[in-house]
Design an enzyme around this catalytic site. Structure first.
Site, PDB file in Angstrom:
ATOM      1  CG  HIS A  79      17.095  -7.403 -41.882  1.00 24.05           C
ATOM      2  ND1 HIS A  79      17.312  -7.552 -40.521  1.00 24.05           N
ATOM      3  CD2 HIS A  79      17.831  -6.311 -42.245  1.00 24.05           C
ATOM      4  CE1 HIS A  79      18.125  -6.608 -40.091  1.00 24.05           C
ATOM      5  NE2 HIS A  79      18.450  -5.846 -41.123  1.00 24.05           N
ATOM      6  CG  HIS A 236      23.566  -5.706 -41.430  1.00 19.31           C
ATOM      7  ND1 HIS A 236      22.691  -6.764 -41.435  1.00 19.31           N
ATOM      8  CD2 HIS A 236      22.827  -4.621 -41.066  1.00 19.31           C
ATOM      9  CE1 HIS A 236      21.492  -6.353 -41.078  1.00 19.31           C
ATOM     10  NE2 HIS A 236      21.548  -5.056 -40.849  1.00 19.31           N
ATOM     11  CG  ASP A 240      20.306  -2.671 -43.293  1.00 16.90           C
ATOM     12  OD1 ASP A 240      19.589  -3.663 -43.070  1.00 16.90           O
ATOM     13  OD2 ASP A 240      20.891  -2.043 -42.385  1.00 16.90           O
ATOM     14  CG  HIS A 263      17.385   1.981 -42.911  1.00 23.44           C
ATOM     15  ND1 HIS A 263      17.410   0.852 -43.691  1.00 23.44           N
ATOM     16  CD2 HIS A 263      17.816   1.596 -41.676  1.00 23.44           C
ATOM     17  CE1 HIS A 263      17.823  -0.177 -42.964  1.00 23.44           C
ATOM     18  NE2 HIS A 263      18.079   0.249 -41.752  1.00 23.44           N
TER      19      HIS A 263
END
Length: 293
Positions: A79, A236, A240, A263
């Site tokens: 973030h 969101h 990321d 991720h």
């Protein structure tokens, strides 16, 4: 056209979403061409520095973790990294006195605000960017992430969940600083209640709460305030991805596409790009201006 660092230290503190540990952070000015360097101030000696790069990413379970050869790590950096790159901060030393970045409210908005207060200082070095020259894609079952050539930075993302609270969501946005501030920065991380309980049994999510995440139970959103946006979840995930791409060390000029990506896949894409020198090149905005004249 030029690189930037912070004008004054950006200071903040809070709990880590996984460790639950309270940490204090100072984002300090750094010289041109430094990039982003994390420094663990609670670790003595010269092994406390972690220069961010694709190879420095050592773990991607539920967040991006960077580490050095001595095994010193900092987790949940994505973030802050998204805020840094989209606000045009190329160089900074991030001092943190614990193993995990504070989760704050679960979005990038608190980082945007502290960076705004700190200000930016122009440096006498041309700003670099990574131009995507050819498509690069990684696939894992029904998940995929790709970078493709484009005239500017674009982000497209799609998620699909069985929960009616989320369902299928997709966005496709041209992405610059204004768009990041308006469209993505305030969108929070999220998780399912049953997963939180399992994670805590594994020693994770110790700092997670409805103060710093959207929590879903079945088809219900448990947060009393509800969502900040109807499609906050996919926004969101795009946030990321932007943070995960910045481990390349420069902003990207190209189109990112993610489908069910997390991720791990984002970092696999970054590494796949780095391994394909024919698919990208480093440019400076000064070179572009010279060619245009």
């Amino acid at each position: 056209m030029f690189q930037h660092t912070v004008k004054a230290p950006a200071l903040f503190a809070g709990v880590g979403v996984h460790t639950g540990a309270y940490t204090r952070v100072a984002v300090r000015p750094a010289a041109a061409d430094t990039g982003i360097v994390f420094v663990r101030t609670d670790v003595s000696g010269s092994d406390n520095r972690i220069a961010v790069s694709p190879e420095a990413v050592c773990k991607t379970q539920l967040g991006t973790v960077v580490g050095n050869a001595a095994g010193v790590t900092v987790s949940t950096i994505e973030h802050l990294m998204a805020a840094l790159v989209m606000l045009g901060v190329d160089n900074a030393v991030v001092e943190v006195d614990g193993p995990e970045m504070p989760i704050m409210d679960g979005s990038a908005l608190p980082f945007v605000r502290v960076l705004d207060r700190a200000g930016r200082r122009e440096q006498q070095a041309p700003r670099r960017y990574i131009e995507i020259l050819a498509p690069v894609e990684v696939i894992d079952g029904d998940k995929r992430a790709a970078l493709r050539p484009a005239e500017a930075f674009e982000v497209a993302f799609e998620i699909r969940f069985g929960s009616q609270a989320i369902g299928t969501q997709a966005i496709d946005l041209p992405m610059d600083e204004a768009a990041f501030r308006d469209e993505l920065a305030d969108c929070r991380t999220f998780g399912f209640l049953h997963e939180v309980e399992a994670l805590r049994a594994m020693g994770l999510a110790r700092g997670g709460s409805m103060e710093n995440a959207v929590v879903i139970d079945g088809d219900r959103i448990l947060n009393p305030e509800g969502l900040r946006r109807p499609d906050e979840f996919v926004r969101h995930k795009a946030l990321d991805a932007i943070g995960d791409l910045f481990v390349l060390g420069a902003p990207v000029v190209g189109r990112f596409e993610g489908v069910l990506a997390g991720h791990g896949l984002n970092n696999a894409l970054v590494r796949a790009l780095a391994a394909r020198p024919d698919a990208w090149r480093v440019r400076t905005f000064a070179e572009d201006l010279a060619e245009a004249v």
